[in-house]
Scaffold this motif. Structure first.
Motif, short mmCIF file in Angstrom:
data_model
loop_
_atom_site.label_atom_id
_atom_site.label_comp_id
_atom_site.label_asym_id
_atom_site.label_seq_id
_atom_site.Cartn_x
_atom_site.Cartn_y
_atom_site.Cartn_z
N GLY A 133 14.40 43.59 16.17
CA GLY A 133 15.33 42.51 16.47
C GLY A 133 14.78 41.72 17.64
O GLY A 133 14.35 42.32 18.64
N ILE A 134 14.77 40.40 17.51
CA ILE A 134 14.22 39.55 18.57
C ILE A 134 15.28 38.51 18.94
O ILE A 134 15.84 37.85 18.06
N ALA A 135 15.55 38.39 20.24
CA ALA A 135 16.57 37.42 20.68
C ALA A 135 16.36 37.09 22.14
O ALA A 135 16.22 38.01 22.96
N ASP A 136 16.34 35.81 22.47
CA ASP A 136 16.30 35.37 23.87
C ASP A 136 15.26 36.13 24.71
O ASP A 136 15.58 36.62 25.80
N GLY A 137 14.06 36.25 24.22
CA GLY A 137 13.03 36.93 25.00
C GLY A 137 13.16 38.45 25.00
O GLY A 137 12.36 39.15 25.61
N PRO A 185 29.17 38.87 21.75
CA PRO A 185 27.90 39.60 21.87
C PRO A 185 27.98 41.02 21.31
O PRO A 185 29.02 41.67 21.38
N PHE A 186 26.88 41.46 20.72
CA PHE A 186 26.78 42.84 20.21
C PHE A 186 25.52 43.47 20.80
O PHE A 186 24.62 42.78 21.26
N ASN A 187 25.51 44.81 20.76
CA ASN A 187 24.37 45.55 21.30
C ASN A 187 23.25 45.58 20.24
O ASN A 187 23.41 46.18 19.18
N GLY A 202 19.65 44.99 25.17
CA GLY A 202 20.28 43.66 25.23
C GLY A 202 21.59 43.54 24.47
O GLY A 202 21.79 44.17 23.43
N GLN A 203 22.49 42.71 25.02
CA GLN A 203 23.70 42.27 24.32
C GLN A 203 23.41 40.84 23.87
O GLN A 203 23.08 39.98 24.71
N VAL A 204 23.52 40.57 22.61
CA VAL A 204 23.15 39.24 22.12
C VAL A 204 24.19 38.73 21.11
O VAL A 204 24.97 39.51 20.57
N ARG A 205 24.15 37.42 20.88
CA ARG A 205 25.05 36.83 19.87
C ARG A 205 24.29 36.44 18.61
O ARG A 205 24.86 36.36 17.53
N ASP A 206 22.96 36.19 18.79
CA ASP A 206 22.12 35.84 17.64
C ASP A 206 20.83 36.65 17.75
O ASP A 206 20.35 36.85 18.86
N ALA A 207 20.30 37.03 16.60
CA ALA A 207 18.99 37.71 16.63
C ALA A 207 18.26 37.46 15.32
O ALA A 207 18.89 37.29 14.27
N GLU A 208 16.93 37.41 15.43
CA GLU A 208 16.08 37.38 14.24
C GLU A 208 15.66 38.81 13.96
O GLU A 208 15.17 39.49 14.87
#
Ligand code: GTP
Ligand code: MG
Length: 368
Positions: A279-283, A247-249, A305-311
């Motif tokens: 950046g949009i990811a998991d809501g 995950p990245f910030n 958010g910390q996410v692994r994928d983002a649009e």
């Protein structure tokens, strides 16, 4: 059926239109009104559409040309919004490098669509960073004289000029700006507002909610100068996917992309009108912006958010060649991703100089 109240909010690129529209939408919704929003751009993949939808609003988009040159698509898009729930109010955000909107959008709606639309007074937001330089006639206002011409014409046709971002201005700076506006646009009321804090917002609503004869100002526009001013700006809309094993910030990534772009554009002395990335990811969603080369990049909407994928969607409007913009955006995105062990895959990039505006309607006769 009552006509839909149509509120268009003008102003240069990065003036604060989308921020104000989101505030207006929340305000009218809190009064029990149904609100629709129409965004507009020369191309698809808009940060604003994504950001307003992520905030839960009912948003239609007019891509491909400004409202004035794609007028039928504006009324069609309002028709589409009506299919889900007929709005009482539609808030419209035109492209920030457009002018002559009273003759090409407001009067056509007033005169050709008077049973469908009840058009509100036209407020235009002033962006102090470029505005104070342009109004003072400084040789290096940031943009060419032709782009400064557009900036001034936007103010000239307004029913109301709103000095935005007063949260960042000293009282003396606000006074000086207002004095400049009152001397150059003596017949136009001026308000001070912060779309960020809400200061002055009630006065904006009070003005917009008036009924009466608005959109009356007669204005000459030299379309040759206007076209050159628009074409000065390189335009870029990109959509991409970012993936990483760990995950990245998300907010740090967005800010890093904008900061890297600011740095590389400074090296070639290319003035920024507006850089924005969502950046949009998991809501979750986050938005980062830069509104001039001499401002600081900011996170206008943090995702936390910390996410692994983002649009991601990146929009850039900068006084430089579109090819340069494409290279710089790709380099900034890849470098920022690499720094956090992520990879970026671009889906689509559209970059160009906006073409000459050719309005669908141009009504010079004020509405009776
Ligand atoms: N400090 C401060 N920042 C603001 C204010 N209004 C808007 N901003 C910030 O200015 C930047 C641009 O705001 P937007 O609302 O996206 O501007 P816009 O006019 O819609 O820009 P375009 O769609 O590119 O023409 C964002 O980072 C906002 O958070 C304000 O009153 N004060
Ligand atoms: Mg906007």
């Amino acid at each position: 059926m009552n006509p839909i109240r149509f509120i268009m909010l003008g102003g240069f690129l990065g003036a604060g239109k989308t921020t104000t529209i989101a505030r207006l939408a929340r305000h009218y919704q809190s009064q029990g009104q149904k609100v629709g929003i129409v965004t507009n751009d020369q191309a698809t993949d808009l940060v604003d559409t994504n950001s307003l939808r992520a905030q839960g609003f009912n948003v239609g988009e007019v891509p491909g040309a400004c409202f004035c040159c794609n007028f039928n698509k504006l009324t069609e898009t309002v028709g589409q919004l009506e299919k889900s729930a007929r709005p009482d109010i539609v808030l419209g955000e035109p492209v920030g490098s457009c002018t002559d909107l009273v003759a090409t959008v407001i009067r056509p709606l007033q005169q050709l669509f008077s049973t469908q639309f009840d058009v509100a007074p036209y407020a235009v937001l002033l962006k102090p960073s470029h505005g104070s330089r342009i109004l003072r006639g400084e040789a290096k206002g940031g943009f060419s004289p032709q782009a400064a011409y557009i900036f001034k014409k936007q103010l000239e046709e307004a029913d109301l000029i709103v000095i935005n971002r007063i949260d960042e201005l000293s009282a003396a700076d606000s006074d000086a700006l207002e004095k400049l506006l009152r001397s150059q646009y003596p017949d136009t009321p001026v308000l001070r507002m912060s779309a960020k804090t809400g200061a002055g917002f009630d006065a904006l609503v009070e003005f917009i909610d008036q009924r009466g004869r608005f959109g009356q100002r007669l204005m000459d526009v030299d379309y040759d100068i206007y076209a050159i001013g628009e074409a000065e700006l390189g335009w870029l809309n990109s959509s991409l996917t970012v993936t990483a094993l760990t995950p990245f910030n998300l907010d740090d990534l967005l800010l890093d992309i904008i900061s890297r772009l600011q740095k590389s554009l400074a090296e070639i002395d290319a003035e920024t009108a507006h850089l924005k990335a969502i950046g949009i990811a998991d809501g979750l969603y986050g938005v980062a912006n830069l509104i001039s080369s001499f401002s600081a990049p900011e996170l206008s909407l943090p995702s936390k958010g910390q996410v692994r994928d983002a649009e991601l969607v990146v929009n850039a409007r900068v006084a430089t060649a579109p090819e340069t913009l494409t290279d710089y955006v790709e380099q900034a995105v890849h470098a920022a991703c690499q720094a956090r062990g992520a990879t970026a895959k671009f889906q689509q990039t559209q970059s160009f100089r906006p073409g000459r505006p050719v309005p669908t309607h141009r009504i010079l006769q004020p509405t009776a």
